[in-house]
Design an enzyme around this catalytic site. Structure first.
Site, mmCIF file in Angstrom:
data_model
loop_
_atom_site.group_PDB
_atom_site.id
_atom_site.type_symbol
_atom_site.label_atom_id
_atom_site.label_comp_id
_atom_site.label_asym_id
_atom_site.label_seq_id
_atom_site.Cartn_x
_atom_site.Cartn_y
_atom_site.Cartn_z
ATOM 1 N N PHE A 143 0.867 -1.193 0.000
ATOM 2 C CA PHE A 143 0.000 0.000 0.000
ATOM 3 C C PHE A 143 0.894 1.231 0.000
ATOM 4 O O PHE A 143 1.608 1.496 0.956
ATOM 5 C CB PHE A 143 -0.951 0.054 1.198
ATOM 6 C CG PHE A 143 -1.869 1.251 1.086
ATOM 7 C CD1 PHE A 143 -3.013 1.206 0.315
ATOM 8 C CD2 PHE A 143 -1.535 2.455 1.703
ATOM 9 C CE1 PHE A 143 -3.818 2.330 0.156
ATOM 10 C CE2 PHE A 143 -2.334 3.589 1.550
ATOM 11 C CZ PHE A 143 -3.481 3.516 0.770
ATOM 12 N N ASP A 228 9.244 2.897 2.053
ATOM 13 C CA ASP A 228 8.052 3.682 2.363
ATOM 14 C C ASP A 228 7.766 3.521 3.853
ATOM 15 O O ASP A 228 7.270 2.487 4.300
ATOM 16 C CB ASP A 228 6.867 3.212 1.514
ATOM 17 C CG ASP A 228 5.612 4.054 1.772
ATOM 18 O OD1 ASP A 228 5.606 4.835 2.744
ATOM 19 O OD2 ASP A 228 4.641 3.908 0.997
ATOM 20 N N LYS A 257 2.074 10.908 7.261
ATOM 21 C CA LYS A 257 1.208 10.641 8.420
ATOM 22 C C LYS A 257 1.675 11.376 9.689
ATOM 23 O O LYS A 257 1.356 12.540 9.852
ATOM 24 C CB LYS A 257 1.086 9.131 8.626
ATOM 25 C CG LYS A 257 0.330 8.480 7.461
ATOM 26 C CD LYS A 257 -0.336 7.173 7.810
ATOM 27 C CE LYS A 257 -1.368 6.825 6.760
ATOM 28 N NZ LYS A 257 -0.902 5.926 5.705
#
Ligand SMILES: *Cc1c(COP(=O)(O)O)cnc(C)c1O
Length: 402
Positions: A143, A228, A257
């Site tokens: 993802f 990531d 985030k």
């Protein structure tokens, strides 16, 4: 979900299926709904709220900046841009392979797109890959965000299906296998892009030799290792980066985030200066990337992580929590549990309902969590949660499972 399932009378596009709760207030690990009920937030905005809701230092930094300057665009410099880049480089730079640069963006997907663009341009300008032939190796179950290029190499049919034509240049191989990556790499390969731990997939931790194996392979083949760390980074795993757990220094790291402190979207790519340096003026940019308000919040986030205390806290709290979660596996309530730091993926045992049903039972007991992929739920309590609240949440989880 079809249009007819959408909430009656709502004009909101139905691209989410939230739990039935309307939140009005949050502080630390707790949120309150519109009927005054309180919940422990064990999702933490998928790790965007690593420091809890409205952390006083972060709110103060944002407030102060709101009264000074909020947006300049990158057409002009502002007083917090260099300091933000420098402090982030001081925190994360030693964890990447070579003298660092920082490129600020806004959302996670933008940071991933930036890393892809930097890797491709580096491939053409420096490695000498023939024009438009660059390939990037990625892992299945990944993802990395929702843009058309990123969903092009998703293996989730919901995330990918219906959004073609797809961006070429990506090779998908099984997560966890260095051999599969080796087979996929050739002279056109500019990067291997992976999540060190797959969060969205259910906190899936690869075999211990995976990241070190990728590092050695990438160095050997002159390929960039891009980690990531948008969900795994910034303290979640008990380290500043999850890559540290294996002593691996990636060439590029994407952050997002938690970098925005739960206040606003702030993302960045941190990595080798000789790679990010290929993105010269005019080749890449963002109207909002590195804006004064984002830099003020980002600086305060970095300050919270500089002492290492929150990372250490995630390790210690996580150890006790992990024992309790393992006990639920022992009791047959969970089929399995994976935990790193303050991050856990739990597979609900057969006959105990779906992940969604468990989240609904947790909601009724005052705990917020989110299912992912059928019978799995993912928990990511704020790193600032008290041991008492973490125990309370785990008690409630146990009752909800029983
Ligand atoms: C959330 C996430 C993204 C995308 O971030 P957005 O801010 O939603 O665009 C990318 N990669 C990982 C690993 C993520 O968890």
């Amino acid at each position: 979900m079809t249009a007819v399932d959408a909430v009656a009378g709502s004009v909101l596009a139905p691209n989410y299926h939230p739990l039935p709760v309307t939140l009005v207030d949050g502080l630390g690990s707790w949120v309150t709904d519109d009927e005054g009920r309180r919940y422990l937030d064990l999702l933490s905005g998928y790790s965007a709220l690593n420091f809890g809701h409205r952390h006083p230092a972060l709110v103060a930094a944002a407030h102060a900046q709101l009264d000074r300057l909020t947006l300049t665009s990158r057409a002009f410099d502002h007083e917090l841009l260099e300091p933000f880049a420098a402090r982030l480089a001081a925190l994360v730079g030693p964890l990447v392979a070579g003298p660092p640069m920082v490129l600020p963006m806004n959302t996670g997907a933008e940071a991933v797109e930036t890393a892809i663009k930097a890797a491709r341009k580096w491939g053409y300008d420096v490695k000498g890959v023939p024009a438009d032939r660059a390939t990037i190796v990625v892992a299945d179950g990944n993802f990395h965000g929702r843009t058309t290029t990123i969903v092009s190499f998703s293996t989730d049919p919901d995330a990918r299906g219906g959004f073609g034509p797809y961006t070429p240049g990506f090779r998908v191989v099984p997560f966890g296998s260095v051999d599969a990556v080796r087979d996929a790499v050739d002279e056109t390969t500019v990067a291997v892009l992976v999540e060190p731990i797959q969060g969205e997939q259910g906190v899936v931790v690869p075999p211990h030799d995976y990241l070190p194996g990728l590092r050695a392979l990438c160095t050997d083949q002159d390929v960039l290792l891009v980690a990531d760390e948008i969900q795994s980074g910034l303290g979640r795993t008990g380290t500043t980066l999850a890559s540290e757990l294996w002593g691996v220094r990636p060439d590029l790291v994407t952050l997002g985030k938690a970098l925005g402190g739960g206040i606003m979207p702030v993302s960045a790519v941190v990595g080798r200066a000789d790679v990010l340096g290929v993105l010269t003026a005019g080749t890449h940019g963002s109207t909002f990337g590195g804006n004064p308000l984002a830099c003020a919040v980002g600086l305060a986030v970095v300050a919270l992580l500089e002492t290492g205390q929150l990372q250490a806290r995630a390790t210690t709290l996580g150890r006790h929590w992990g024992e309790r979660l393992d006990a639920l596996v022992g009791e047959g309530l969970l089929a399995s549990s994976r935990r790193v730091g303050l991050w856990a993926g739990l597979d609900v045992a057969e006959g105990r309902g779906t992940g969604r049903q468990l989240c609904e039972r947790l909601l009724a007991r005052g705990v917020l969590a989110k299912d992912t992929h059928g019978s799995t739920i993912r928990l990511a309590p704020p790193l600032t949660i008290t041991p008492q609240d973490l125990d309370l949440a785990t008690d409630r989880l146990t009752t909800a499972l029983r």
